[in-house]
Structure formats: structure tokens, C-alpha cells
Motif scaffolding. Structure first.
Motif, short mmCIF file in Angstrom:
data_model
loop_
_atom_site.label_atom_id
_atom_site.label_comp_id
_atom_site.label_asym_id
_atom_site.label_seq_id
_atom_site.Cartn_x
_atom_site.Cartn_y
_atom_site.Cartn_z
N MET A 1 0.85 -1.19 0.00
CA MET A 1 0.00 0.00 0.00
C MET A 1 0.89 1.25 0.00
O MET A 1 1.86 1.34 0.75
N SER A 2 0.57 2.17 -0.86
CA SER A 2 1.38 3.39 -0.89
C SER A 2 1.07 4.24 0.35
O SER A 2 0.01 4.13 0.94
N ARG A 3 2.01 5.06 0.69
CA ARG A 3 1.83 5.89 1.88
C ARG A 3 0.77 6.96 1.65
O ARG A 3 0.68 7.53 0.57
N SER A 4 -0.02 7.20 2.67
CA SER A 4 -1.04 8.25 2.56
C SER A 4 -0.38 9.62 2.57
O SER A 4 0.64 9.82 3.23
N VAL A 5 -0.97 10.53 1.83
CA VAL A 5 -0.48 11.91 1.83
C VAL A 5 -1.46 12.77 2.62
O VAL A 5 -2.65 12.78 2.33
N VAL A 6 -0.96 13.45 3.64
CA VAL A 6 -1.81 14.33 4.43
C VAL A 6 -1.29 15.76 4.21
O VAL A 6 -0.11 16.04 4.43
N ALA A 7 -2.17 16.63 3.73
CA ALA A 7 -1.77 18.02 3.52
C ALA A 7 -2.12 18.83 4.76
O ALA A 7 -3.12 18.54 5.43
N ALA A 44 7.88 12.73 7.02
CA ALA A 44 7.17 11.51 7.40
C ALA A 44 6.32 11.77 8.64
O ALA A 44 6.73 12.47 9.56
N LEU A 45 5.11 11.21 8.61
CA LEU A 45 4.18 11.37 9.73
C LEU A 45 3.81 9.97 10.20
O LEU A 45 3.24 9.18 9.45
N HIS A 46 4.16 9.64 11.44
CA HIS A 46 3.84 8.31 11.97
C HIS A 46 2.52 8.38 12.72
O HIS A 46 2.39 9.12 13.67
N LEU A 47 1.55 7.59 12.27
CA LEU A 47 0.23 7.65 12.87
C LEU A 47 0.06 6.54 13.90
O LEU A 47 0.73 5.50 13.82
N PRO A 48 -0.82 6.75 14.89
CA PRO A 48 -0.95 5.79 16.00
C PRO A 48 -1.39 4.39 15.54
O PRO A 48 -1.06 3.40 16.20
N ASP A 49 -2.10 4.29 14.41
CA ASP A 49 -2.52 2.95 13.98
C ASP A 49 -1.41 2.23 13.21
O ASP A 49 -1.66 1.21 12.56
N GLY A 50 -0.19 2.77 13.25
CA GLY A 50 0.92 2.10 12.60
C GLY A 50 1.08 2.51 11.14
O GLY A 50 2.05 2.16 10.49
N ARG A 51 0.11 3.26 10.65
CA ARG A 51 0.15 3.72 9.27
C ARG A 51 1.24 4.79 9.14
O ARG A 51 1.41 5.65 9.99
N ILE A 78 -4.20 21.08 -2.59
CA ILE A 78 -5.26 20.57 -1.72
C ILE A 78 -6.27 19.78 -2.54
O ILE A 78 -6.73 18.71 -2.14
N ALA A 79 -6.61 20.28 -3.73
CA ALA A 79 -7.60 19.58 -4.55
C ALA A 79 -6.96 18.56 -5.49
O ALA A 79 -7.66 17.82 -6.17
N GLY A 80 -5.61 18.51 -5.53
CA GLY A 80 -4.96 17.56 -6.41
C GLY A 80 -5.23 17.84 -7.88
O GLY A 80 -5.52 16.94 -8.65
N LEU A 81 -5.16 19.11 -8.26
CA LEU A 81 -5.44 19.47 -9.65
C LEU A 81 -4.22 19.21 -10.53
O LEU A 81 -3.09 19.28 -10.07
N ASN A 82 -4.49 18.95 -11.80
CA ASN A 82 -3.45 18.79 -12.81
C ASN A 82 -2.34 17.84 -12.35
O ASN A 82 -2.60 16.71 -12.02
N ARG A 83 -1.11 18.35 -12.29
CA ARG A 83 0.01 17.45 -12.00
C ARG A 83 0.18 17.19 -10.51
O ARG A 83 1.10 16.50 -10.10
N PHE A 84 -0.68 17.77 -9.68
CA PHE A 84 -0.51 17.62 -8.24
C PHE A 84 -1.18 16.33 -7.75
O PHE A 84 -2.22 15.93 -8.24
N GLN A 85 -0.54 15.74 -6.75
CA GLN A 85 -1.07 14.51 -6.20
C GLN A 85 -2.24 14.83 -5.27
O GLN A 85 -2.22 15.82 -4.54
N ASP A 86 -3.26 13.95 -5.31
CA ASP A 86 -4.40 14.11 -4.41
C ASP A 86 -3.98 13.84 -2.98
O ASP A 86 -3.42 12.79 -2.70
N PRO A 87 -4.26 14.72 -2.03
CA PRO A 87 -3.99 14.35 -0.64
C PRO A 87 -5.08 13.38 -0.15
O PRO A 87 -6.23 13.49 -0.58
N ASP A 88 -4.71 12.45 0.73
CA ASP A 88 -5.71 11.52 1.26
C ASP A 88 -6.50 12.17 2.38
O ASP A 88 -7.61 11.76 2.68
#
Lengths: 736, 80
Positions: A1-7, A44-51, A78-88
Motif C-alpha cells: 500500500m502506498s503511503r497516505s499523503v496528508v496536507a 514523514a508522519l507516523h500515525l498511531p494505527d501504525g500507518r 489541496i484539490a490535487g489538480l493537474n500534476r498535483f497529487q491528491d492528498p488523502d
């Protein structure tokens, strides 16, 4: 699973950066957003559920609406427009002490149908002042989780991470909270919606409407947005005209509707804020930005900064240059004599040395800039200086870049990225390189020390009190600053005609700067110098070494090798002391180097240049030095060392180099370096665009060859004219 | 009802925003910072030498140029 992106998004000064650091720790990766030179920080952001997730820092903004490519970053990321990655998921940081204005941005994010967590910051201040915020109620109103945090104290970080995990684990996304507008504005939104690309809306009608509203607010005849479909642009402009013809006010209606909701919600969730919330800040501001005391204090602060810049960094510079020369010597001792050794010690080590010798001063200046920014004083400086900056066609925001220019033009040019108008940014970029950067300082030091009397010599004091040498140095700084301001005024009225943008400035509350954040900023800015300027300086130094070293197979006028053997043999036979032999050998070596240099490519180039620079009082050897200075200005000194056959281990403090300059004569016996020539040379260094790294950075930032070429031509042209006036004018007045 | 401009206020005085003018870009940014008609504005300080002022609205503060604050038209507190 790819890492989640949080903006993580928020208003300027809302504590977002501090929160970013608390959430992620020390290691942030700094890069650029795709296709645009705006800094992109992630960690890198380490989340409590190990994600494991990546936290992406969105540039601070009051709104997602945009007019410039830089402002467009926020909506795109924020909206993941054009070449930008969608944040999860998106964390919106909201300053609880200025809830209404901060919620405006939050509302825009909610409309985009994302997984949103609102971090209510400054909760410690609210508690201290006894203000209650009903977080549950706010969460209910917004329809997303709201977490109380205090970024400064590190409170609520675990809860925030928990909330992010939860939101990532569920499928629910946010909804806009403001009712759709009816009437002409409502129909304009409806008419624009079909033109929103499917890749933007993701097939979601609510999001489509939000982006249509965004487009209606952002696009107009003069915007500088990119990758906006032509059909969308045309429809927006047509719809805006229709709304206008109907006598309605699109911007006002959209924004008012949002603030109407916000005002209602704020009244429901929050108690009255006490007026004394900013008492410390207000008490300081009554002094620091008062008409009578404000300006003297400002000058005092600036004076302190420069005092520190020159006195405190001097010992560090000595250490760095000593370490480099020891390093070069020990390398030289290990390597076998020959071309490779010359290359390593004279090309490579000299090049690296030329880069890092500037670091102490650059670090020092950025330490002060970071301190001023983090404490809140920088905004006050912009407040105080705005009138002056505007009078010369710049904005108050140009203050930081202009100040940074005293260290190095590279980070200064990059600091212009915060300006919202392209015109302001270009103008600032075109004048910042005139400011006296730290690379000019050694050149001035050498010339002043060699050609002008020291305080203890005859004529060394003015009015029997001021040191002539020190006055000259101050004069050079004043000269460059005034010239930069004049250049801005002239360019701003010709090439970059147009009003500078209106001022909208926030004076944030004063704060104790956090050492961690100050050091990080200081390092990130200085790093730009090392990576951007460093590589160019290193390359240029190596090219310069090649120019001055080749061709090797020359027909020399004397057989130096034979003469050296003779000196040694006869010297030993006649019992000459060893030191005297070494001295004689080094004189001979110097003569050989000088002859080789004259015949080298660089020497030939210098002689070709001589007719052009002779009217300024310079001979071909100075010409070679000027070519060398294109790598970095202070390379002039080591090049002059080579030119005068002293090797390149010289610096501006080297006494023999000074004596050599004093002894140098034209073929007709006149001295080459008179005080007048020295002045002409300093003026030339003050103005000429002799810095490849600066030109390279301008090329990259403007994404065009036109601007670096323009910068080079106008600065160097100006330098030639000014030096010409100084030298020829001085001769007319009877100086020689 | 007396009309005046934000640039006319003296420190400590306040008023209710009545009309926002200015170029589209500046106006939109003012609106988005909360300068919508009906908003209560209070002048915190003005520095005439520097042509700048600081105004408070909805608990937040913004600094503007005095010469540019003429686009903000107010109704004074007492008469509104």
C-alpha cells in the motif's frame, strides 16, 4: 500500500509551521512543486494505527482563490489538480484567537469534498484568557473532526494524529456548509460547472460547483494562473460579464455568504474574546512602530545586525579559510607533483573553499533574518519601511530580499517567491544583485588596505578622527544600497511600469523565537546558497583553472627548469643558506607562472579585453582577475595571486599581495594601482553582474534567458560607465 | 448618517463598513479577509509618516496603506 499523503493548510501566522514540526520531528524534505519554484516541504508522519503517512506543508494562505501561479499552489495541492497529487486527508490549522478569518479558508477546503480534520490552535491562549470554545459544537457545525491543540506547547498532538488516523480509515468526506447562492450568481456557477474538467471534479457535483465558484472568483482578464482550460476561462469571463450587466456583485455575494455563516457559527461556539488578548504585543507596538521611536529603533536593530555580521563572523571566516588551506596543503603533500595535484589543490579545493568561506557570514545574516521573522519584528520592519519601499516602486515585502542581498543574492532572489505580483518580483530580482554581497567584501578589503593609508599613516585619518579606510568601506555599502534603490526607481518607471500591489500586511503577535525553528530556517536558506551557488562556483573555478593553466606546451623565454637546477647546485656549492635558496627558487617559480599565465587562454583573453577596460584604468592582468571574478567575486583575489606569480594561496590579508599591487607598473613606469584605479575597480565590483550563480538562479526563477541576459547587460554596462566616470573624471580633476 | 473613509479615522475610533471599492484583485482580497459590508472596524493605530494603519475586524488585525484605505467606506458607530 502506498503511503497516505496528508496536507496541512492554514492562514499565515496561524502556527501551521510549528505544528508541522511537532507532528513530524526534525527531518523535513524540501523540494519544489512541479513546474514552479515554490518551496515544497514534506516529512514523514507516523500515525498511531501504525500507518505511515507523508505530511505535506501547503504555503500559508488566507484563501484558496488565486491570481498568481504561486497562490495557485494551495488550491492545486489541496484539490490535487493537474500534476498535483491528491492528498488523502487535509489538516486545516485554525487560529482560535482569530477564528472567523481562519474559518474562511476551512470553509473553502470543506467544499472540496475531502477527508478533513480541523486543528484548533492557540488553545492555551484561549484557556489562559478564560475563553471557552465549544469544540463539539464547532465539529457539528463544520461536519468534520475538530481537535484542540497548542502548537507552541505541543499539546494535543497525539489527539490530532489519532483524528487523522480515524479520518483516513473511514470513507466519509466533507460537505460545504454554506448554502448555494440563487439568482444570477447561482446561475453563473451552474453555467461554469460543465467546463470544470472531469479530472478536477472527480465526477462529484458538489466539488464541481466548488471549483466553479473558485474559478469565478479567481479568473479574470489579468490573472497569471496556469493549466486552466481555455473553455473554462472563456465561460468564466462571459459569466462574470453577465453578472455585472445584471448589476450584481459576484465576489461580494460569494464572500459575504461565507462570512455570514461564519459569524453565526462563531457566535454559537465561542465566548467573547477579551480585548486584552494582545496586551503584550500592543504594548511593544506602541513603542516599536510609533512614529517617534519606531524608526530610530529600526535603525539601531539594523546597525546591530551589520555590526554582528562583520565582527562576529570574522573569526569563523578565519577558521574556515585556515582549515581549507591546511586541507589543500596536506592533499598537495600526498599527491604526486603534476597536473593532477595542481588540479586538485588549485581547482577543486580552491573552488570548494571559495564556496564555504562565505558560509559564516551568510549563516549569520540568516540567523538574524530568521530571528526577526519568528519574533514578529520583520512584519513591523515592512510596516515601517513600506512608504520608502513604495516610493522607489517596491513593496514592503521586498525588504527581506533586499536585506538578504547583503549576504548573498541567491537566497535573496529566492526570497522574492513570497511576492504575489510578478512585476514586483521581477523588479526586486533585478536590483537585489547590486546590494553589497559578502563576496565583494574581500575585494574591497584588499584594495582599500593596499592602496589607501591606514589610520596610523599620513592621510589615514579624515578630520584627524575618522579612519579613511573604514569610511571608504562604509561608502561602498552606501553606494551600492543607494544605487540599488535608484535602479529600482528607474526600472520601476520604465521596464516594469505599473503600480506596485496594494499593501495587506498582518502584524502577528510578538513571540519568543523557538531555537529549533530559527536554526532550521537559517540552515534551509544557507543550504540554498551551498547547493545553488556552490555548484556554479565550483564549476567556474575549475573552468578558470583550465583557462589559466593551459596550453601547457609553451615556448618559454627561459629554461626555468635548467635555471632552477643551476640555483640549487651553485647555491649548495657556494654555501648559500637553505632559506635563501628556497626564496630564489620561489621567485623563479613565480616568474615562470607569470609567463605561462600571460600565454594561457585566460591571459590571452585578458589581453584581448585590455582595450575595453583601459579607459577604466585597468591593465590586462586586472582583466584576467575580472574574468576570474565571474566564478565568484572573491576569486579575483586568488586569481591576482596567480597573475602576480605568488601562487593562489593568497587572501585579502596577504601582505605580499598588497605590496605587489603597490609595486605593479605600466610599461612606461607609471603605477598601475593608484588610489584612483582602486576606486574605479571597487565601483566596477559594486555594479558589475560578475556572478554566474546569480545569473543561473535568475534564469531558473524566471524560466527565461531574457532576464539573466538583461541583468548582466544592464549591471555590467552601468559598472563600465560608472568606473569610466570615476577614472576619467578623477584624472580631469588632477588625480592620477 | 455620516459617511467617512477608513483612512479618516483616528486611532481608537470605529465604524461599520458600508462599501468596499478598489480594483478587483485588491477588493477580493479585502473581502476575503473579512472586509464585508456590515463588519465592525476599529482603527488600532495609524502612522502617517509611514502611510500605514492597522485596523481590527472580527478579532483579527490587518495593516493597510492609508492612501489605499480610501476604498473602505464606513458609517460611524454613533449615527448608524
Amino acid at each position: 500500500m502506498s503511503r497516505s499523503v496528508v496536507a496541512i493548510a492554514g492562514n499565515p501566522n496561524c502556527g501551521k509551521t510549528t505544528l508541522f514540526n511537532s507532528l513530524t520531528g526534525v527531518h523535513a524534505k524540501v523540494g519544489n512543486y512541479p513546474g514552479i519554484t515554490v518551496e515544497r516541504r514534506e516529512a514523514a508522519l507516523h500515525l498511531p494505527d501504525g500507518r505511515d503517512a507523508v505530511l505535506l506543508d501547503i504555503p500559508g494562505t488566507y484563501s484558496l482563490s488565486a491570481r498568481t501561479a504561486e497562490e495557485q499552489i494551495a488550491i492545486s495541492a489541496i484539490a490535487g489538480l493537474n500534476r498535483f497529487q491528491d492528498p488523502d486527508a487535509v489538516i486545516v490549522v485554525v487560529d482560535g484567537t482569530q477564528l472567523a478569518r481562519n474559518l474562511y479558508l476551512a470553509l473553502q477546503v470543506l467544499e472540496l469534498r475531502l477527508k478533513v480534520v480541523v486543528a484548533l490552535n492557540m488553545c492555551d491562549v484561549l484557556e489562559r484568557e478564560g475563553v471557552t470554545v465549544d469544540t463539539d459544537k464547532l465539529s457539528e457545525e463544520l461536519g468534520v473532526a475538530v481537535v484542540r491543540v497548542s502548537a507552541i506547547r505541543g499539546d494535543g498532538i497525539a489527539d490530532l494524529k489519532e483524528a487523522v488516523s480515524n479520518v483516513l480509515a473511514t470513507d466519509g468526506v466533507s460537505h460545504g456548509v454554506v448554502q448555494r447562492l440563487n439568482g444570477t450568481v447561482g446561475s453563473a456557477v451552474d453555467a461554469v460547472m460543465p467546463e470544470i474538467p472531469e479530472g478536477w471534479s472527480r465526477g462529484d457535483d458538489e466539488r464541481r460547483a466548488a471549483l466553479a465558484t473558485w474559478a469565478l472568483l479567481s479568473l479574470d482578464e489579468e490573472d497569471e494562473l496556469w493549466e486552466v482550460p481555455e473553455a473554462l476561462r472563456e465561460t468564466v469571463l462571459r459569466q462574470r460579464r453577465l453578472v455585472e450587466e445584471a448589476g450584481e456583485d459576484l465576489d461580494l455575494q460569494v464572500v459575504s455568504a461565507r462570512y455570514q455563516w461564519i459569524d453565526g457559527a462563531c457566535a454559537r461556539v465561542m465566548g467573547e474574546l477579551p480585548g486584552a488578548l494582545r496586551r503584550f504585543t500592543d504594548a511593544f507596538d506602541r513603542v516599536l512602530i510609533s512614529p517617534i521611536v519606531g524608526f530610530p529603533v529600526f535603525l539601531l536593530v539594523m546597525g546591530m545586525v551589520f555590526e554582528a555580521l562583520f565582527t562576529w563572523s570574522a573569526p569563523l571566516i578565519d577558521i574556515v579559510s585556515n582549515v581549507m588551506s591546511v586541507f589543500g596543503e596536506s592533499l598537495g603533500a600526498v599527491l604526486p607533483e603534476g597536473l593532477l595535484r595542481d588540479f586538485v589543490t588549485d581547482g577543486l579545493v580552491a573552488g570548494v573553499g571559495a564556496v564555504i568561506v562565505f558560509l559564516p557570514q551568510i549563516l549569520m545574516l540568516f540567523l538574524f533574518i530568521s530571528l526577526m521573522e519568528d519574533s514578529g519584528y520583520m512584519a513591523r520592519a515592512a510596516f515601517l519601511m513600506d512608504r520608502i519601499m513604495k516610493a522607489i516602486g517596491l513593496t514592503g515585502r521586498a525588504f527581506v530580499p533586499m536585506l538578504s542581498g547583503f549576504a548573498c543574492a541567491i537566497p535573496a532572489i529566492m526570497a522574492t517567491r513570497t511576492m504575489e505580483r510578478r512585476r514586483d518580483r521581477m523588479l526586486t530580482m533585478m536590483v537585489v544583485p547590486i546590494m553589497t554581497c559578502s563576496a565583494r567584501l574581500p575585494v574591497y578589503t584588499l584594495i582599500i588596505a593596499a592602496l589607501y593609508p591606514a589610520p596610523d599613516q599620513a592621510g589615514g585619518k579624515i578630520f584627524g578622527f575618522f579612519s579613511l579606510q573604514a569610511l571608504l568601506m562604509v561608502a561602498m555599502y552606501l553606494f551600492s544600497t543607494v544605487l540599488a534603490l535608484v535602479a529600482a526607481a528607474v526600472l520601476g518607471r520604465t521596464l516594469f511600469r505599473g503600480e506596485s500591489s496594494p499593501l495587506l500586511l498582518e502584524l502577528p503577535p510578538y513571540r519568543w523565537p523557538s531555537p529549533f525553528s530559527v536554526i532550521r530556517q537559517m540552515w534551509e536558506r544557507s543550504r540554498l546558497f551551498v547547493t545553488e551557488a556552490g555548484t556554479v562556483i565550483l564549476t567556474c573555478t575549475i573552468v578558470l583553472w583550465v583557462l589559466l593553466t593551459f596550453p601547457r606546451d609553451l615556448a618559454l623565454s627561459r629554461d626555468y627548469a635548467q635555471e632552477a637546477v643551476t640555483i640549487e647546485v651553485t647555491g649548495v656549492a657556494e654555501g648559500v643558506p637553505e632559506n635563501a635558496i628556497i626564496d630564489q627558487l620561489s621567485v623563479l617559480g613565480g616568474l615562470e607562472d607569470a609567463e605561462r599565465l600571460r600565454a594561457s587562454w585566460g591571459g590571452r583573453l585578458g589581453r584581448t579585453l585590455e582595450p575595453v577596460i583601459a579607459p577604466l584604468g585597468f591593465d590586462w592582468k586586472i582583466g584576467v582577475g575580472l574574468i576570474g571574478a565571474f566564478a565568484a567575486r572573491e576569486v579575483f583575489i586568488s586569481t591576482m595571486g596567480v597573475v602576480y606569480g605568488m601562487g593562489d594561496g593568497v587572501d585579502e590579508e596577504t601582505v605580499p599581495l598588497r605590496e605587489h599591487l603597490q609595486a605593479e607598473v605600466w610599461p612606461d613606469g607609471r603605477r598601475v594601482y593608484t588610489p584612483l584605479v582602486g576606486l574605479s575597480l571597487m565601483v566596477f565590483f559594486a555594479l558589475a553582474a560578475q556572478c554566474m550563480s546569480t545569473l543561473a538562479v535568475v534564469k531558473r526563477e524566471t524560466r527565461s534567458y531574457r532576464w539573466p541576459v538583461f541583468l548582466f547587460s544592464y549591471m555590467t554596462g552601468l559598472a563600465w560607465i560608472a568606473s569610466f566616470c570615476v577614472y576619467q573624471g578623477g584624472r580631469l580633476l588632477g588625480y592620477c | 448618517m455620516s459617511h467617512l473613509l477608513l483612512s479618516d479615522l483616528s486611532p481608537g475610533a470605529s465604524g461599520v463598513l458600508n462599501r468596499v471599492g478598489g480594483s478587483r484583485a485588491y477588493r477580493r482580497r479585502l473581502l476575503e479577509l473579512g472586509f464585508v459590508p456590515g463588519t465592525h472596524l476599529k482603527l488600532i493605530r495609524r502612522l502617517d509618516v509611514g502611510n500605514v494603519l492597522e485596523v481590527e475586524l472580527r478579532e483579527s488585525r490587518v495593516s493597510l496603506r492609508i492612501s489605499e484605505a480610501t476604498v473602505l467606506e464606513l458609517v460611524t458607530e454613533e449615527t448608524s
